[in-house]
Scaffold this motif. Structure first.
Motif: not given
Length: 213
Positions: A18-25, A62-63, A109-116, A119-124
């Motif tokens: 799911h994370a990969l799909r979201v981060c890949a847009g 929202e990410i 454009r979307r944020s270039w740091l979407t994966p960060l 990942a950070g929010s999922f861990g929190i």
């Protein structure tokens, strides 16, 4: 296979996918856009760029919200709370779609740091969930309270001509208030002030950075 019958390994792999799909847009599920047929009356390049920057921040938010709730759901003890968290995450996915659509309309454009952010929010979220379901719900309620304040500030900042972005943010605000109220009614415990302050600091870092990156 029902969620509660899957091994933790299978659930982690599903979350990674799911994370990969979201981060890949990957396109989010279709959802009725609250902007509807409101006229796109933003005409100046300056206003268009400003609105696109605000919507980029909201997209990053929202990410993060989606990842937070899925992280909490992964470790939730109670099946009903897990379903509620996943339902909230799904609704954040609809918000994400609205923000994506508006960014495209504004040629932004979307944020270039979407994966960060993800990942950070999922861990929190997962960490918050490990403290127990009531603490996890309290974390959700506090998150939504801070998001409400954030959306209030963006509604004040938006150019008066940007009616489409305004309608989207107003609807998002209504949904976030409902998420927070549901979490409180489900037994969420209020967080101590140091935890709320740390959340405000982390949110400030994210929103400031996403505005430009």
């Amino acid at each position: 296979m029902p969620e509660n019958e899957r091994s933790i390994g299978d659930q982690v792999l599903a979350e990674l996918g799911h994370a990969l799909r979201v981060c890949a847009g990957e396109p989010a599920p279709a959802a009725d856009n609250p902007a509807g047929d409101a006229e796109d009356s933003v005409t100046s390049d300056q206003e268009r760029e400003f609105s696109a920057g605000l919507m980029r921040v909201n997209h990053a938010g929202e990410i993060s919200a989606q990842a937070l709730y899925r992280g909490q759901a992964l470790v939730a003890r109670d099946a009903a709370i897990r379903r509620n968290l996943l339902s909230a995450a799904e609704e954040e996915g609809r918000h994400l779609k609205w923000c994506e659509d508006r960014i495209d309309e504004l040629n932004g454009r979307r944020s270039w740091l979407t994966p960060l952010w993800y990942a950070g929010s999922f861990g929190i979220g997962a960490l918050a969930g490990l403290f127990g379901d009531r603490s996890s719900l309290g974390f959700l309620a506090e998150t939504e309270a801070q998001v409400e304040q954030h959306l209030d500030s963006h509604l004040q900042e938006l150019p008066p001509s940007d009616l489409r972005s305004r309608k989207i943010l107003e609807r998002m605000r209504e949904d976030e208030i409902r998420h927070g109220r549901n979490a409180e009614e489900a037994g969420g415990e209020p967080l101590p002030e140091p935890a709320r302050a740390a959340m405000r600091f982390a949110s400030k870092v994210m929103t400031t950075t996403a505005r430009y990156l």
